[in-house]
Scaffold this motif. Structure first.
Motif, short mmCIF file in Angstrom:
data_model
loop_
_atom_site.label_atom_id
_atom_site.label_comp_id
_atom_site.label_asym_id
_atom_site.label_seq_id
_atom_site.Cartn_x
_atom_site.Cartn_y
_atom_site.Cartn_z
N ASN A 121 -6.48 3.84 -5.73
CA ASN A 121 -7.71 3.54 -5.01
C ASN A 121 -8.89 3.69 -5.94
O ASN A 121 -8.93 4.57 -6.78
N ARG A 145 -7.13 -12.53 6.29
CA ARG A 145 -7.33 -12.26 7.71
C ARG A 145 -8.24 -13.33 8.33
O ARG A 145 -7.96 -13.87 9.39
N GLU A 160 -7.72 -2.70 -6.86
CA GLU A 160 -7.76 -2.27 -5.45
C GLU A 160 -8.90 -2.97 -4.73
O GLU A 160 -8.74 -3.44 -3.60
N THR A 161 -10.05 -3.09 -5.37
CA THR A 161 -11.20 -3.78 -4.78
C THR A 161 -10.87 -5.26 -4.53
O THR A 161 -11.16 -5.80 -3.46
N THR A 162 -10.21 -5.89 -5.48
CA THR A 162 -9.83 -7.30 -5.34
C THR A 162 -8.80 -7.48 -4.23
O THR A 162 -8.86 -8.44 -3.46
N ILE A 163 -7.85 -6.55 -4.10
CA ILE A 163 -6.85 -6.62 -3.04
C ILE A 163 -7.53 -6.52 -1.68
O ILE A 163 -7.19 -7.25 -0.74
N GLN A 164 -8.52 -5.64 -1.54
CA GLN A 164 -9.26 -5.52 -0.28
C GLN A 164 -9.97 -6.83 0.05
O GLN A 164 -9.97 -7.27 1.21
N GLN A 165 -10.55 -7.48 -0.96
CA GLN A 165 -11.22 -8.77 -0.74
C GLN A 165 -10.21 -9.83 -0.32
O GLN A 165 -10.47 -10.63 0.59
N TYR A 186 -2.02 0.82 -4.59
CA TYR A 186 -1.19 -0.35 -4.34
C TYR A 186 -0.15 -0.52 -5.44
O TYR A 186 -0.46 -0.43 -6.62
N GLU A 210 0.87 -1.17 0.00
CA GLU A 210 0.00 0.00 0.00
C GLU A 210 0.91 1.22 0.00
O GLU A 210 1.81 1.33 0.82
N LYS A 249 -7.34 -9.34 1.23
CA LYS A 249 -6.92 -9.05 2.60
C LYS A 249 -7.93 -9.59 3.61
O LYS A 249 -7.55 -10.18 4.63
N LYS A 250 -9.24 -9.43 3.32
CA LYS A 250 -10.28 -9.95 4.21
C LYS A 250 -10.24 -11.47 4.29
O LYS A 250 -10.35 -12.05 5.37
#
Length: 62
Positions: A39, A55, A44-49, A18, A7, A51-52
């Motif tokens: 962003n 986690r 970026e949307t796929t990276i956020q998914q 990213y 990031e 990461k979730k």
């Protein structure tokens, strides 16, 4: 194969997003590619998914 996701902020445009780097080796040949995804982009949307999901996985498998 290695994929590195950082990031970061683009110095030239001051856009946050990213920096994604891809490194693959096939025998003696190496492919090294990288790009910046701001962003709001599809990546970026796929990276956020991702990461979730990671986690959730690591929380369930300590």
């Amino acid at each position: 194969m290695e994929i590195s996701i950082l990031e970061t902020t683009d110095i030239e445009t001051n856009n946050k997003g990213y920096q994604v780097q891809f490194i693959a080796r096939t025998g003696k040949k190496q492919t090294n590619e990288s790009d910046f995804f701001p962003n709001g982009s599809e990546i970026e949307t796929t990276i956020q998914q991702l990461k979730k999901l990671l986690r959730k996985y690591f929380d369930a498998n300590p």
